[in-house]
Each structure stands twice: as C-alpha cells, then as structure tokens.
Write an enzyme that holds these catalytic residues in place. Structure first.
Site, PDB file in Angstrom:
ATOM      1  N   ASP A  10       0.887  -1.168   0.000  1.00 37.48           N
ATOM      2  CA  ASP A  10       0.000   0.000   0.000  1.00 37.48           C
ATOM      3  C   ASP A  10       0.923   1.215   0.000  1.00 37.48           C
ATOM      4  OD1 ASP A  10      -2.211   1.669   0.241  1.00 37.48           O
ATOM      5  OD2 ASP A  10      -2.162   1.605   2.431  1.00 37.48           O
TER       6      ASP A  10
ATOM      7  N   GLU B 224      -1.264  -1.060  -4.825  1.00 37.46           N
ATOM      8  CA  GLU B 224      -2.487  -0.287  -5.030  1.00 37.46           C
ATOM      9  C   GLU B 224      -2.268   0.742  -6.134  1.00 37.46           C
ATOM     10  OE1 GLU B 224      -5.042   0.865  -1.642  1.00 37.46           O
ATOM     11  OE2 GLU B 224      -5.061   2.853  -2.567  1.00 37.46           O
TER      12      GLU B 224
ATOM     13  N   ASP C 211      -2.237   0.589   8.647  1.00 31.35           N
ATOM     14  CA  ASP C 211      -1.644   0.732   7.312  1.00 31.35           C
ATOM     15  C   ASP C 211      -1.320  -0.622   6.698  1.00 31.35           C
ATOM     16  OD1 ASP C 211      -0.847   3.844   7.280  1.00 31.35           O
ATOM     17  OD2 ASP C 211      -0.476   2.992   9.247  1.00 31.35           O
TER      18      ASP C 211
END
Lengths: 185, 185
Positions: free
Chosen positions: A7, A68, A141
């Site tokens: 991410d 992502e 996260d």
C-alpha cells in the site's frame, strides 16, 4: 502462492505478505510498515523506501507483488508522494523479474468484503477474519497491504477458475469432435 | 561543474547534460529523450525508464542531478505518470550518492528567461542562445531538461555569490576586530 502486497505511501508504506491458493483461506506470513521522516529531503526519503522495499522483497521472495493503483483524484496534498512511492513499490518487484499487478482500491474492497465501497473498519475486520488473526493487524496501514495480497491471490483464483472452465469446455468440444469422427467412419 | 537535468515523464523523459560555472556561459554536453511505449504495462515502462536513466547518469557522471518538481495541479491525465517518472529520476542520482535538487517550473523559467511565466517558445530560444547552439534542441522535450541543468548551475552561482559575499563581510569584520584589538593595546 506467496504474494507481497504494497500500500504505497511516502510517510507510511504498508507491506503485507500472504500465502494461499485461490478459493482457500490464506495464511499470514508477515506484515511491516516502512516509514520515512517527513522532515527529510525527497531524495533521502525515496532512497530509504527503495532500500527497505528491496530488502523485504528479497527476504520474502514472493511469486507476485500487488500494488495499489493511485489516482489523481485522491487527497491532493499527499497524492504526489503516493504516486512516487508507488513507482518505487512497482520497481521493487519488477527489477527482480517478479510479476507486478496493480489493483484499484475498489477492486480490493470488492474482493475482500464483497462491496467496492466498504469502509476502513470493515476492511480491517475482514482481513483479520480471512487470515484468522487473534487481533486486527496493527498499525492499520498494514491491513490494506494484506488486503491487496489476498485480493491478488483470489483474483488469480477467479482467472484460474475461468481458465479451468474454458479448458474443460475445450476438452469436451474436442471429445465430441473425436466421437463424431469415429461415428462418421 | 557538470549537471544532468531531467524533465520527468513516463512517455517522454527529457535528459540534458550541461557544464559550466556560475555567472559564465554554459556548455552543452549532450541531450536525450527517453521514451516508453504507452501500450506497455506500467512495471515495464518504469523499469525501462530506470534502466535508461541509470545508464545516462553512469555515462555522464554528473556532480549534480536537477529534476523538475511535479505538482498535483498539473495536467490530471498525465500527472500520476509524471510523478512516478520523477521518483525514478530522483533515485537515478540519489542511488549513486549524487546530490539531487528539485526545481519548480517557475524557478527554471525565472532563471533562464527572467520571467516565471515565460512560454515554451521563449524557453527554447533562451536555451539555444545560452548554450550557443546553431539550432534549437530537438525534440523540444530536451530543452526543458537543459534549462533545468542551466538553472541548477546558475542558482548554485547565486548561492555561491551570496556565500562569497557573506565570507567577505565576515573577513572584514574579523579584520576590523583585530585592528580594534591592536588599537586598544
């Protein structure tokens, strides 16, 4: 199949490693959050991120990396850093010849929760449940990175199932042709 | 001082190498445009760009790398690719321990033309004039990269002149103190 999900973020970059096969529950291997200091200059921050991601990809040796996909309509204040971090993330896999796939946040949410508009809490709950963890992954996260990895395994599963179904039909067609030829002799 | 300027872009990335000292005309060393195919997947494009920029930085061995700073308010359609390319550009220098500086388009325009809102044609004209070229650099993508390199040399010059002036004042102050001490004996 071992997948490393990333991410991307310049201040906090989530990394999640998951093992699994399509259609079966996945297993957690590890998760990390790479941080860079906002007071450091951009070159130092990018270099730090590159070094850390390279080390993690080297350590966990995944078959695929899932990152992502970043859009310009995201938070304008942080979007440039996120885009730069995503380039570092994609290269950490591509440089080693590892296949890298990007997924939109909606694709990941849909794969994990069944809804493309699921909220953060729902995502964390599902990641905990799907990996059968005693507690939600912390910091949060890391949850998005784990969700990306699970999404990749399951989407691969969808593709694999479609491919398997196509192969089955093809085999049936071939069999029918052979029987037809035999019948026409 | 040799500077390698990079105008980041995923489809076309300008690279310009210039030599010079602050306050003197600069000399063109070389310029290139690195292209990646829009039909290729993102990992391939980033990897191609990384490989080419690494090779150019290795070949020209600059003392500094100057990269255009990207803003979210740029063209939304291409801004994510530009941000990703800028990360690759910054790392091509930082990874080798070369100092990397970023400049906004306005800073570059002001340094080259005296106006922060100069248009493309004016920039190309000034780059040609400042490097005493027989023709404008082609393709135009390279002109921005050359302008970045000139800007870095000249801005270094400004900084160097400010530093020199400060050192001169400091020396004068020290001299005055020594004379004062002598006088007070």
């Amino acid at each position: 199949m071992r997948v490393l999900g990333i991410d991307p973020g310049l201040t906090r970059c989530g990394v999640g490693v998951v093992e699994g096969v399509p259609g079966r529950p996945c297993t957690l291997v590890a998760y990390h959050v790479v941080r860079t200091d906002t007071s450091d200059e951009l070159p130092h921050r990018l270099l730090r991120l590159e070094t850390e991601l390279n080390a993690l990809v080297g350590e966990y040796a995944p078959e695929s990396v899932a990152v992502e996909r970043v859009f310009a309509q995201h938070n304008v204040r942080t979007v440039m850093g996120t885009a730069q971090a995503s380039a570092v993330a994609v290269l950490s896999g591509a440089r080693r010849g590892i296949s890298v796939e990007t997924y939109t946040p909606s694709e990941v949410k849909a794969a994990i929760t069944g809804s493309g508009v699921a909220d953060k809490a729902q995502m964390i709950t599902m990641v905990q449940r799907l990996l059968r963890l005693d507690a939600p992954p912390k910091p949060a996260d890391a949850a998005d990175a784990l969700a990306l990895a699970i999404c990749h395994i399951w989407r691969g599963g969808t593709k694999a199932r479609v491919a398997a179904a196509a192969a089955k039909i093809e085999a049936a067609v071939q069999k029918a042709r052979i029987q037809q030829r035999r019948g026409s002799r």
